[in-house]
Design a protein around this motif. Structure first.
Motif, PDB file in Angstrom:
ATOM      1  N   THR B 312      15.528  50.939  66.948  1.00 57.52           N
ATOM      2  CA  THR B 312      14.361  50.094  66.658  1.00 57.52           C
ATOM      3  C   THR B 312      13.201  50.398  67.605  1.00 57.52           C
ATOM      4  O   THR B 312      12.043  50.452  67.199  1.00 57.52           O
ATOM      5  N   ALA B 316      12.331  53.987  64.916  1.00 54.74           N
ATOM      6  CA  ALA B 316      11.678  53.274  63.810  1.00 54.74           C
ATOM      7  C   ALA B 316      10.148  53.404  63.857  1.00 54.74           C
ATOM      8  O   ALA B 316       9.525  53.624  62.810  1.00 54.74           O
ATOM      9  N   ARG B 330       6.666  43.449  62.504  1.00 50.40           N
ATOM     10  CA  ARG B 330       8.115  43.405  62.742  1.00 50.40           C
ATOM     11  C   ARG B 330       8.429  42.486  63.913  1.00 50.40           C
ATOM     12  O   ARG B 330       9.518  42.497  64.438  1.00 50.40           O
ATOM     13  N   GLY B 377      17.411  40.433  65.721  1.00 53.20           N
ATOM     14  CA  GLY B 377      16.599  41.372  66.476  1.00 53.20           C
ATOM     15  C   GLY B 377      16.826  41.137  67.959  1.00 53.20           C
ATOM     16  O   GLY B 377      17.922  40.724  68.348  1.00 53.20           O
ATOM     17  N   PHE B 399      15.379  44.008  64.080  1.00 55.13           N
ATOM     18  CA  PHE B 399      16.045  45.307  64.001  1.00 55.13           C
ATOM     19  C   PHE B 399      15.469  46.119  62.833  1.00 55.13           C
ATOM     20  O   PHE B 399      15.147  45.573  61.799  1.00 55.13           O
ATOM     21  N   GLY B 400      15.424  47.419  63.047  1.00 58.21           N
ATOM     22  CA  GLY B 400      15.031  48.305  61.943  1.00 58.21           C
ATOM     23  C   GLY B 400      13.551  48.643  62.019  1.00 58.21           C
ATOM     24  O   GLY B 400      12.817  48.166  62.867  1.00 58.21           O
TER      25      GLY B 400
END
Lengths: 400, 400
Positions: B312, B316, B330, B377, B399-400
């Motif tokens: 992340t 990412a 995010r 997260g 996350f991500g």
């Protein structure tokens, strides 16, 4: 074709609810399940980790052997071997013994602690320990992360990357998910042509075909766009029959002409049964709902915003049910940004844009493409309400 | 291999920023663009509607011919033809003339209003009109919905069903979108096996391969899972070379052993260059970043939560940049649910779950699969902070 009366929305929804469609389940390889909806409760078949596992590089010991260790009087244990991650150890610790172990490796029998190599000294085949290790030090015990038999995921869960990773962790290479409903999408209208072709005077590009097909896909269904039917019985019938053959649900969206509506209705009546021909909502009065070979068929209005509103009200709940996604929230409470007027006597749906805590009405008329592009969804105005004041609480239903 | 010093996160991010990767653009058929990111500003090449269009079924007239009409002295116009939706009319209205027209059809020349058929009477080839029609009645003027030349969508827009429908409306059959970066995903570790195989004692199922591959796909990238490398140079090198060949970015996630880290680092050094070997963050100290043939390669920690946190933080943002999705939010501000302690001297990332307005710390240790499953997260705890109090404002990165 017998004329049917215009019915209230509730009646239309009850008719759809009564249709004999069932959620179907399929087994899918784990690597293809991202975004799908789980059709089974998942219980872990294994302990994770499946064995007592070293969490540091160092020496696996019987903790009790170290209880007397101190800086001044260290304990010496004999190192009788080495275990690496991935090894299947057969060694067994007797009192006074230890093995060198790497992170991730399974502990040897009788060991219950791992002391980091930084904390000890090594002399030949002996390790020198300066302080006591407690049982469990440097060890992740079997099943502490996920015990066998634990319910991990419930049917109805949408699988994101965290869920697929969890399924991988417990060894699932296939998973039962709800089958994607296949939806045939047909546009209609002599004046409607596909993008990419040159427009003749009098023609317009298709909008609803793309909107409905992609809305179906965003919901998680499979869309099969069958093309554009002309305003004649043969062309319409041909595409409807194709839809019945390949798909679970058929969606037509009207061209502008009222003639298509009657044609559609008569073809459905011929091949199956028309249940609804007109709903007492605005937009949506011309909507048709029928069944052919047990497959629901919807004739939606031609104007894009009307089409999308009726798709959201009538078809999307059915798709969500088939996909196991009923519980997903598609509504949000906001304050109306300014006063709007409605027509008494018919339930009305007004397109709105969500801006912070406000729902801003988009008042461009249902014919405008831009009204559905600018709007996020719609609010419902009850049939006995004529005025909604600015600041009133309204419930916004998102499109799709 | 030269030992590199552990660097601060900012330095690692600057190194990644400096990598010579560029966003690439590809033309994709409209029906495959759902979820993709637009790589061009879209300006409408046409008026929508492209002609003055009837919005009701009725009679197209010259409005001025009706100005004198009244119930007592109706105006009679000669009906000289019929225009249906999709027709290309050649007819031209002279004073005193009208044509029957259906909804969606283009108006004949000189007509500027359409009167609904319900409001008139027809007698032979004459239509009888009882009240004046104003210019524009029953007509949607050319270009009123979307005028030619209007900027409709900006590069960087994620295409949902509303946007694909809009593109269809203006005749686009292909669209320029950002190419999906291809990411090779490699798991490592002698103890790690693929789900679906029987576990030998000492083995565990792969988690990170699935997590990273599906996180990449959720971000909009293309993931190619290459399998599990053993803790030996040949096996690792083979898969890394495969990754360099097939993909734009290579991600390895460590097995538990520290040996893999050194092996990975020496292979990257041999085939390309190691830029970062260790970042001063917790978790993430063992993270490796390098470049082979201009392709970034990341060696992420083995514990799932650590792996996902570093993905992340480091990978990412790079993927989002390549996908044109940098602007997507995010992060979200929440209140810490209860006090937590941190280690001074190292920037720490704590997994948290978002519950309403709270961020609830998940304190299970990085080794636990369940800690990343339960978390949404993480929050950042600065290196000079030891205690975060309950109720403090924290920023959660998903996350991500």
């Amino acid at each position: 074709m017998a004329f049917l009366k215009v019915v209230p929305l509730e009646e239309a929804l009850e008719v759809i609810e009564s249709f004999p469609l069932e959620r179907r389940v399929e087994k899918v390889p784990l690597e293809e399940t991202l975004g799908r909806v789980l059709a089974e409760d998942v219980v872990s078949p294994i302990d994770v980790p499946p064995f007592d596992r070293a969490t540091v590089d160092g020496y696996a010991v019987r903790a009790e052997d170290t209880f007397m260790a101190s800086e001044s009087e260290p304990v010496k244990l004999k190192v009788i071997g080495e275990i690496n991650a991935g090894d299947t150890p057969t060694v067994e610790l007797k009192p006074g013994e230890s093995v060198y172990i790497s992170t991730g490796a399974p502990l040897p029998k009788n060991a219950d602690a791992v002391i980091q190599f930084e904390d000890v000294d090594r002399e030949g085949d002996e390790v020198i320990i300066y302080k006591p290790a407690y049982p469990g030090l440097g060890v992740m015990k079997r099943g502490t992360d996920i015990p066998s038999g634990k319910l991990l995921l419930r049917a109805g869960t949408r699988l994101g990357f965290k869920e697929t990773a969890l399924l991988s962790a417990i060894g699932f290479s296939e998973v039962k998910v709800f089958r994607k409903p296949r939806v045939a999408v047909i546009s209609t209208g002599n004046e409607v042509v596909l993008p990419g072709t040159e427009l003749r005077y009098g023609q317009i590009y298709d909008i609803n075909g793309r909107a409905i097909a992609d809305a179906v896909r965003e919901l998680g269904g499979e869309a099969v766009f069958l093309g554009i039917a002309k305003d004649d019985k043969d062309s319409l019938k041909e595409l409807i029959l194709k839809g019945v053959e390949c798909c679970d649900i058929i969606i037509l969206s009207g061209g502008a002409s009222g003639g298509i509506r009657d044609l559609t209705s008569s073809i459905i009546g011929e091949l199956g049964k028309v249940y609804i021909h007109g709903i007492a909502i605005q937009p949506g009065k011309p909507t048709i709902i029928g069944l052919i070979d047990g497959k629901p068929i919807f004739g939606l209005p031609g104007y894009p915003t009307s089409c999308l509103t009726n798709f959201t009200l009538l078809v999307a709940p059915l798709l969500r049910k088939l996909l196991g996604r009923e519980s997903e929230v598609r509504k949000v409470k906001k304050r109306l940004a300014h006063k709007v007027f409605s027509v008494k006597g018919r339930m009305q749906f007004l397109p709105v844009k969500v801006e912070g805590e406000n729902a801003v009405p988009i008042l461009k008329g249902s014919g405008a493409v831009t009204s559905f592009i600018d709007a996020d969804g719609f609010i419902e105005v009850h049939e006995n309400v004529e005025i909604l004041d600015g600041g009133e609480e309204v419930e916004v239903t998102f499109f799709g």
